[in-house]
Enzyme design. Structure first.
Site, PDB file in Angstrom:
ATOM      1  CE  LYS A   1     -13.174   3.440  -4.946  1.00 22.34           C
ATOM      2  NZ  LYS A   1     -13.386   2.011  -4.843  1.00 22.34           N
TER       3      LYS A   1
ATOM      4  NE  ARG B   1      10.137   1.248   3.017  1.00 23.57           N
ATOM      5  CZ  ARG B   1      11.183   1.736   3.695  1.00 23.57           C
ATOM      6  NH1 ARG B   1      11.204   3.008   4.079  1.00 23.57           N
ATOM      7  NH2 ARG B   1      12.202   0.957   4.011  1.00 23.57           N
TER       8      ARG B   1
ATOM      9  CE1 TYR C   1     -16.017   2.043   0.771  1.00 20.43           C
ATOM     10  CE2 TYR C   1     -13.920   2.610   1.765  1.00 20.43           C
ATOM     11  CZ  TYR C   1     -14.728   1.703   1.128  1.00 20.43           C
ATOM     12  OH  TYR C   1     -14.246   0.464   0.826  1.00 20.43           O
TER      13      TYR C   1
ATOM     14  CG  ASP D   1     -12.861  10.609   0.229  1.00 25.47           C
ATOM     15  OD1 ASP D   1     -12.749  10.738  -1.009  1.00 25.47           O
ATOM     16  OD2 ASP D   1     -12.886   9.500   0.797  1.00 25.47           O
TER      17      ASP D   1
HETATM   18  C1  LIG Z   1     -15.298   7.910  -1.133  1.00 22.23           C
HETATM   19  C2  LIG Z   1     -14.284   6.833  -0.939  1.00 22.23           C
HETATM   20  N1  LIG Z   1     -13.173   7.099  -0.237  1.00 22.23           N
HETATM   21  C3  LIG Z   1     -12.219   6.160  -0.033  1.00 22.23           C
HETATM   22  C4  LIG Z   1     -12.369   4.886  -0.515  1.00 22.23           C
HETATM   23  C5  LIG Z   1     -11.297   3.859  -0.264  1.00 22.23           C
HETATM   24  O1  LIG Z   1     -10.519   3.681  -1.387  1.00 22.23           O
HETATM   25  P1  LIG Z   1      -9.682   2.336  -1.700  1.00 22.23           P
HETATM   26  O2  LIG Z   1     -10.671   1.276  -1.990  1.00 22.23           O
HETATM   27  O3  LIG Z   1      -8.835   2.729  -2.866  1.00 22.23           O
HETATM   28  O4  LIG Z   1      -8.872   2.040  -0.476  1.00 22.23           O
HETATM   29  C6  LIG Z   1     -13.503   4.557  -1.256  1.00 22.23           C
HETATM   30  C7  LIG Z   1     -13.669   3.191  -1.779  1.00 22.23           C
HETATM   31  O5  LIG Z   1     -14.702   2.814  -2.285  1.00 22.23           O
HETATM   32  C8  LIG Z   1     -14.485   5.560  -1.473  1.00 22.23           C
HETATM   33  O6  LIG Z   1     -15.617   5.296  -2.148  1.00 22.23           O
END
Ligand SMILES: Cc1ncc(COP(=O)(O)O)c(C=O)c1O
Length: 382
Positions: free
Chosen positions: A195, A46, A98, A170
């Site tokens: 992604k 961890r 998101y 982000d």
């Molecule tokens: C812009 C964005 N940030 C964060 C996330 C969250 O990521 P995760 O699904 O890997 O937790 C997503 C998920 O679709 C996203 O599109």
């Protein structure tokens, strides 16, 4: 070093014990120690894992950051980043993040006394108006998911820094190949590596990168203390993915432009959301801040019924949540990714019944367009 050289080599030194040119997947929970207090820098998985460390180094280098910490998902990475904030402190957030980010902030972290104000960060003046004495973070997503609103990172960073707050971006939609937020004054970049960084729709993960040593120390402490770590296999898949990130993003970008041009001209498409279009009100800003426009496009076909027809008529595009993989995915933000956003906010942002989002993949461009064309063609027969 150029972007691809960095992607292929940083963190990817040949394995010293065997010469293996790819970093091994260190699938272990613990490490043998030579004696009491004597070990090779690895005590428990961890806390440290060599595959994870290689991936963290790699992603940090791609964003131009000194430190990187990987987590079990994008949401775990965002959650860990918010651990920099204490109860009673305040965060200004893009109002079009998101849906999962909104849910984490509004439904979970508010319960612990963290205050959030959601504003349209595409105007730095809105951020300026929202900051308070206790504001410690400004959290932005650019372009936003799904209506592709762009935030001027330098302008927002200037405002936030004057107020003594860090800026978090982000960067999931763009990837470090198309946008490097730290170059515009941003302090911390978060990714859902699920992604584009993974890029093959076969892993879930997240990463936080930054330069500030004190914040980095705390994130490392949180990573181990709360324990939402990425698995060695998922870290390895990101390492594999970033090696082709530049090539993939170039093609996502090329096909994205072609698909957007097709949609923009289509009589059944009422509106398109794509910063690469000259009709996007922030096209110039996007050109300045981004190296390209990527593969994310949203478009409005006017009604739930029309959206359903398109989503259920595609044959090549896959109806699924998520984005950034090799295959083209198509989704309905209102009922899928953004279901947890308040109805009045969705209406204001344009997340309507008829909004469809496409993550343009790496299939041949003409095949993607032909599929969308035949699906949209079903609308004209009604
Ligand atoms: C812009 C964005 N940030 C964060 C996330 C969250 O990521 P995760 O699904 O890997 O937790 C997503 C998920 O679709 C996203 O599109």
């Amino acid at each position: 070093m150029g972007f691809s050289t960095t992607a292929i080599h940083v963190g990817n030194e040949p394995d010293p014990s065997t010469g293996a040119v790819t970093v091994p997947i260190y699938q272990t929970s613990t490490y043998a120690q030579d004696g009491l207090g004597r070990h090779k820098g690895y005590e428990y998985a961890r806390t440290q894992n060599p595959t994870r460390a290689a991936m963290e180094q790699n992603v940090a280098a791609l964003e131009g950051a000194r430190y990187g910490y990987a987590f079990a998902s994008g949401m775990a990475a965002i959650d860990a980043t918010l651990r920099l904030i204490k109860g009673g402190e305040h965060v200004v957030v893009s109002d079009n993040t998101y849906g999962g980010t909104f849910r984490l902030f509004d439904k979970i972290l508010r319960n612990y006394g963290i205050e959030f104000t959601f504003v349209d960060t595409s105007e730095a003046a809105n951020v300026e108006a929202a900051v308070r004495d206790n504001t410690r973070m400004v959290f932005v997503e650019t372009p936003t998911n799904p209506v592709m609103i762009v935030t001027d990172l330098q302008a927002v960073s200037d405002v936030a820094h004057r107020a003594g707050a860090r800026v978090v971006c982000d960067n999931t939609f763009m990837s470090p190949y198309l946008q490097r937020p730290l170059d515009f004054g941003v302090d911390i970049v978060v990714h859902s590596t699920t992604k584009y960084l993974n890029g093959h729709s076969d892993g879930v993960g997240g990463c936080v990168v930054l330069n500030d040593e004190r914040d980095a120390e705390w994130l490392k402490f949180v990573q181990n203390g709360a324990g939402a770590i990425i698995s060695p296999l998922d870290a390895w898949l990101v390492l594999r993915g970033t090696k082709t990130l530049a090539l993939r993003m170039e093609q996502h970008d090329r096909s994205g432009r072609a698909v957007a041009a097709f949609l923009e001209e289509h009589p059944k498409v009422q509106k398109i959301y794509y910063p690469g279009s000259v009709s996007h009100r922030q096209h110039e800003l996007a050109k300045r801040q981004q190296k390209g426009f990527g593969g994310m496009i949203a478009f409005d076909v006017g009604s739930l019924e029309a959206a359903r027809t398109v989503l259920e008529s595609v044959r090549l595009c896959t109806l699924a949540e998520s984005l950034g993989g090799v295959e083209t995915l198509i989704s309905h933000p209102l009922t899928m990714t953004h279901a947890s956003v308040l109805p009045e906010t969705r209406q204001r942002l344009g997340i309507t019944d008829g909004l469809v989002r496409v993550s343009v993949g790496l299939e041949d461009t003409e095949d993607i367009i032909a599929d969308l064309d035949q699906a949209l063609g079903k609308l004209s027969t009604r």
